[in-house]
Design an enzyme around this catalytic site. Structure first.
Site, mmCIF file in Angstrom:
data_model
loop_
_atom_site.group_PDB
_atom_site.id
_atom_site.type_symbol
_atom_site.label_atom_id
_atom_site.label_comp_id
_atom_site.label_asym_id
_atom_site.label_seq_id
_atom_site.Cartn_x
_atom_site.Cartn_y
_atom_site.Cartn_z
ATOM 1 N N HIS A 187 0.825 -1.212 0.000
ATOM 2 C CA HIS A 187 0.000 0.000 0.000
ATOM 3 C C HIS A 187 0.861 1.265 0.000
ATOM 4 O O HIS A 187 0.682 2.149 -0.840
ATOM 5 C CB HIS A 187 -0.913 -0.015 1.229
ATOM 6 C CG HIS A 187 -1.731 1.225 1.407
ATOM 7 N ND1 HIS A 187 -3.070 1.275 1.119
ATOM 8 C CD2 HIS A 187 -1.414 2.459 1.859
ATOM 9 C CE1 HIS A 187 -3.531 2.493 1.367
ATOM 10 N NE2 HIS A 187 -2.538 3.229 1.833
ATOM 11 N N GLU A 188 1.760 1.353 0.958
ATOM 12 C CA GLU A 188 2.557 2.572 1.075
ATOM 13 C C GLU A 188 3.454 2.775 -0.142
ATOM 14 O O GLU A 188 3.689 3.909 -0.567
ATOM 15 C CB GLU A 188 3.375 2.555 2.366
ATOM 16 C CG GLU A 188 2.551 2.551 3.643
ATOM 17 C CD GLU A 188 1.525 3.663 3.691
ATOM 18 O OE1 GLU A 188 1.760 4.737 3.091
ATOM 19 O OE2 GLU A 188 0.469 3.473 4.317
ATOM 20 N N HIS A 229 1.636 4.602 -2.845
ATOM 21 C CA HIS A 229 1.768 6.058 -2.719
ATOM 22 C C HIS A 229 3.103 6.514 -3.311
ATOM 23 O O HIS A 229 3.175 7.541 -4.004
ATOM 24 C CB HIS A 229 1.728 6.468 -1.250
ATOM 25 C CG HIS A 229 0.369 6.492 -0.639
ATOM 26 N ND1 HIS A 229 -0.650 7.278 -1.100
ATOM 27 C CD2 HIS A 229 -0.130 5.828 0.434
ATOM 28 C CE1 HIS A 229 -1.726 7.106 -0.344
ATOM 29 N NE2 HIS A 229 -1.431 6.228 0.587
ATOM 30 N N HIS A 283 3.093 6.703 -7.026
ATOM 31 C CA HIS A 283 2.348 7.890 -7.465
ATOM 32 C C HIS A 283 3.267 9.117 -7.464
ATOM 33 O O HIS A 283 3.185 9.979 -8.348
ATOM 34 C CB HIS A 283 1.157 8.094 -6.522
ATOM 35 C CG HIS A 283 0.098 8.991 -7.052
ATOM 36 N ND1 HIS A 283 -0.966 9.415 -6.283
ATOM 37 C CD2 HIS A 283 -0.083 9.575 -8.263
ATOM 38 C CE1 HIS A 283 -1.745 10.202 -7.000
ATOM 39 N NE2 HIS A 283 -1.235 10.319 -8.208
#
Length: 706
Positions: A495-496, A499, A502
């Protein structure tokens, strides 16, 4: 649910204080950069901060110098006698504040991930000054009029799409910040903003103290029956007298799943639940003052509630749309949670228990149900999930397969803590992409949760490549033992890094539109989407190997993980909805509504939305330790985790229907979504990539709610 909590209190100005080679002024040259390394650009690769030189005492002088430097730049822009142009107004503002931005980004990282008393004092002292600096920009009448002039003739300015978006974005920010208020009301707003900055900082500081003070010590080993020896070793006190269990930011605590002693479970749960309800670390008065001030601020700005004001630039747009979204999830979520509760209560009875299921019992007996239904034991899984192997051969491997990027560990670049890993990223053709810092282990100096942010923001305007960090709170193993992760922790890592991707794939001219500078109810989409690759067969077989034997995880364990994927999802979505609803309820009070009792308000808020119907399912975060909304940037925005969950399941459904994990699909997603930053309307961007509106069906199916 994985939390990436942006450090907003001190980063609130970063979009207007961007990194800039070109803004190195005479003021900077006059400063003694040898005594304070923050006063000059770092000479390390990618302009990464040099933590061998940076000390606590450098931050406040650097930030104050940065504030002064930017104010002079703003005065020059606002007082420019020439007609406003895109270059002398919009780009000039975008270039202002290099020194302040550089200082804020490093300070924001340390004050969140490795703080101390001195940094906390600086944080509290600087918060109102930084709020005043933002007001000095967005409440500057002359500056606003220059932007308004340009905005009104934007169609005739012959701007490229990104430049036009930058102008529009700034103009909207001016309006939202209160630029249209009277001079008298602007002064009132400045007072509100200063107080709010101080209060949010105080909340974060008090909560960190509450988390540390709330740690539970057990002196009798029998009280910790069921807890593994490895965990006991890592939690043993240095004096040899007992074991101390630190608190995570969430309501539920990881060890509750394995603690056989019910009284010990209750003790640990209540320590977490009541951590900020009493004594020196009571946050209730801060909460009351915060929500009251936010409501008053919203009224001053012409809105009925803070949520209505806050949601203006989001995908949801209004509180009514958020509540409608909740309405589509609450009945199915609570119904499944009740069915799970009944099943777990039956397990309590089967185990000889003669008591009603309580929150501190849920995870313990739910694990028994999971083992019975799916024959899945978390302790069987963890040996296959060694931390660094998951990172390098799982998270990084998936990124290589999808996007062609590669990674090389850098041991020559200093970090802010000995536990931090650093990697350099490269494009498929070998071009440099950026630097990645990974800080995984919990410690008393780190706030709870998991998050991503930047040391350096990508920008073609200044030829800057991104320097990004991920922070988590995994238990650190005792010396000599491997760091073995639960599957939930594996998903958090994916998940992290979503980020981070992105941010790494940002391809913007202007830093304030770069990468993750998007609406809250979109920013969690790339990160949640990246979780999908944790169980993807080609990825899983590459990283899920036994840390001792090197054997791949057996197919039967993989099937058990997959089959149990919808297990406990009623609990999961209900606890999330409860916190999301609390956030929205707190931020839809009127400016005349006075809250006397925080706990009573919370109970009533859950009752009227029927989120209290399952007794043993508390909110993921109770109001008194809800850092996302009272210390972070998610006030009236916590719903975004569920909103973006809808997007990520819908997006993965597209991948499944179009060939899965291929370079072609990855490149298309990178080109059309991950690289676009905030340069397009987000809803339109998603629909263009997807080929239509997102559907909620894949989310409900993934959670087993339909």
């Amino acid at each position: 649910m994985k939390k990436a909590i942006p450090f907003l209190m001190l980063a609130v100005l970063v979009s207007a204080c961007n990194n800039s080679k070109e803004t190195k002024t005479e003021n900077e040259e006059e400063m003694n950069t040898t005594e304070n390394p923050l006063l000059a650009e770092s000479t390390l690769p990618y302009y990464a901060p040099d933590f061998t030189k940076i000390k606590n005492e450098h931050f406040e002088p650097a930030m104050l110098a940065g504030i002064e430097q930017q104010r002079k730049a703003i005065d020059e822009i606002a007082g420019n006698p020439e007609e406003p142009t895109f270059e002398n107004t919009v780009v000039a503002l975008e270039k202002s504040g290099d020194l302040l931005s550089r200082s804020l980004q490093v300070f924001g990282a340390l004050s969140s991930a490795h703080t101390n008393d001195e940094l906390q004092a600086i944080d509290e002292a600087m918060a109102p000054k930084l709020a005043a600096q933002r007001d000095a920009i967005y409440l500057n009448e002359n500056l606003f009029q220059r932007f308004k002039t340009l905005y009104n003739k934007r169609e005739s300015l012959d701007l490229d799409p990104e430049s036009k978006k930058l102008l529009e974005n700034y103009y909207e920010d001016f309006k939202i910040a209160g630029a249209n208020l009277s001079a008298e009301d602007k002064e009132k707003l400045k007072e509100f903003n200063s107080k709010l900055a101080t209060l949010t900082t105080q909340f974060g500081k008090t909560l960190l103290a509450a988390n540390n003070a709330g740690a539970v010590t057990f002196t009798n080993k029998e009280d910790l029956a069921g807890v593994s020896e490895d965990v006991l070793k890592s939690r043993a006190n240095e004096d040899g007298k007992g074991w101390t269990i630190p608190l995570l930011n969430t309501t539920q605590q990881p060890l509750l799943v394995s603690m056989d002693n019910r009284a010990s479970r209750e003790k640990l749960f209540k320590a977490a639940w009541n951590r900020a309800n009493e004594g020196d670390n009571d946050t209730r008065e801060i909460v009351k003052e915060l929500v009251a001030l936010r409501a008053q601020k919203a009224k001053l700005l012409g809105f009925d509630t803070y949520a209505a004001w806050s949601l203006q630039k989001t995908m949801a747009k209004t509180p009514a749309n958020v509540n409608k979204f909740f309405g589509g999830l609450i009945p199915a979520g609570t119904a499944k949670a009740q069915a799970e509760s009944d099943e777990i209560q039956a397990m309590v009875k089967a185990q000889g228990g003669d008591f009603t299921l309580e929150p501190w019992d849920w995870n313990y007996y739910a694990e028994m149900v999971r083992k019975e239904k799916y024959d899945l034991d978390e302790e069987q899984i963890k040996p296959y999930f060694e931390l660094k192997n998951v990172l390098e051969n799982g998270v990084f491997y998936a990124a290589t397969k999808l996007y062609g990027i590669t990674f090389k560990e850098r041991l020559d670049i200093p970090a802010y803590h000995e536990d931090v890993l650093i990697y350099e990223l490269f494009e498929e053709n070998g071009d440099q992409l950026g630097l990645f810092y990974a800080d995984f282990f919990a410690r008393p100096s780190k706030r709870g949760g998991a998050w991503m942010s930047n040391f350096v923001t990508q920008s073609k305007l200044y030829n800057r490549k991104p320097v990004i960090y991920n922070v988590c709170n995994y238990p650190k193993p005792s010396e000599g033992n491997p760091a073995l992760l639960t599957y939930d922790e594996v998903e958090t890592m994916f998940h992290e890094f979503g980020h981070a991707l992105h941010g790494f794939f940002a391809d913007q001219q202007y830093p304030s539109l770069s990468g993750t500078s998007v609406a809250r109810d979109f920013v969690e989409f790339p990160s949640q989407f990246n979780e999908n690759w944790a169980l993807y067969p080609d990825v899983l077989k590459n990283y899920a190997v036994h840390y001792k034997t090197g054997e791949r995880i057996p197919e039967e364990l993989i099937e058990k993980i997959k089959n149990s994927g919808t297990f406990n999802q009623g609990y999961s979505i209900t606890e999330n909805l409860a916190s999301s609803n609390l956030d929205m309820q707190w931020h839809t009070i009127s400016s005349t509504q006075k809250i006397e009792d925080v706990i009573a308000f919370e109970k009533e808020a859950l009752k009227k939305t029927k989120l209290d119907v399952v007794h043993a399912v508390p909110p993921r975060y109770s109001s008194t330790y809800f850092a996302h909304v009272f210390a972070g940037g998610y006030a009236a925005g916590y719903y975004s985790y569920l909103w973006t969950e809808m997007l990520h399941h819908d997006a993965y459904n597209w991948f499944e229907n179009n060939g899965g994990m291929t370079r072609e699909n990855g490149q298309r997603f990178r080109d059309m979504v991950l690289s676009r930053g905030n340069t397009q309307d987000l809803e339109k961007m998603y629909k263009t990539w997807r080929g239509g509106d997102p559907k909620i069906g894949p989310m409900l199916k993934a959670r087993g709610l339909k």
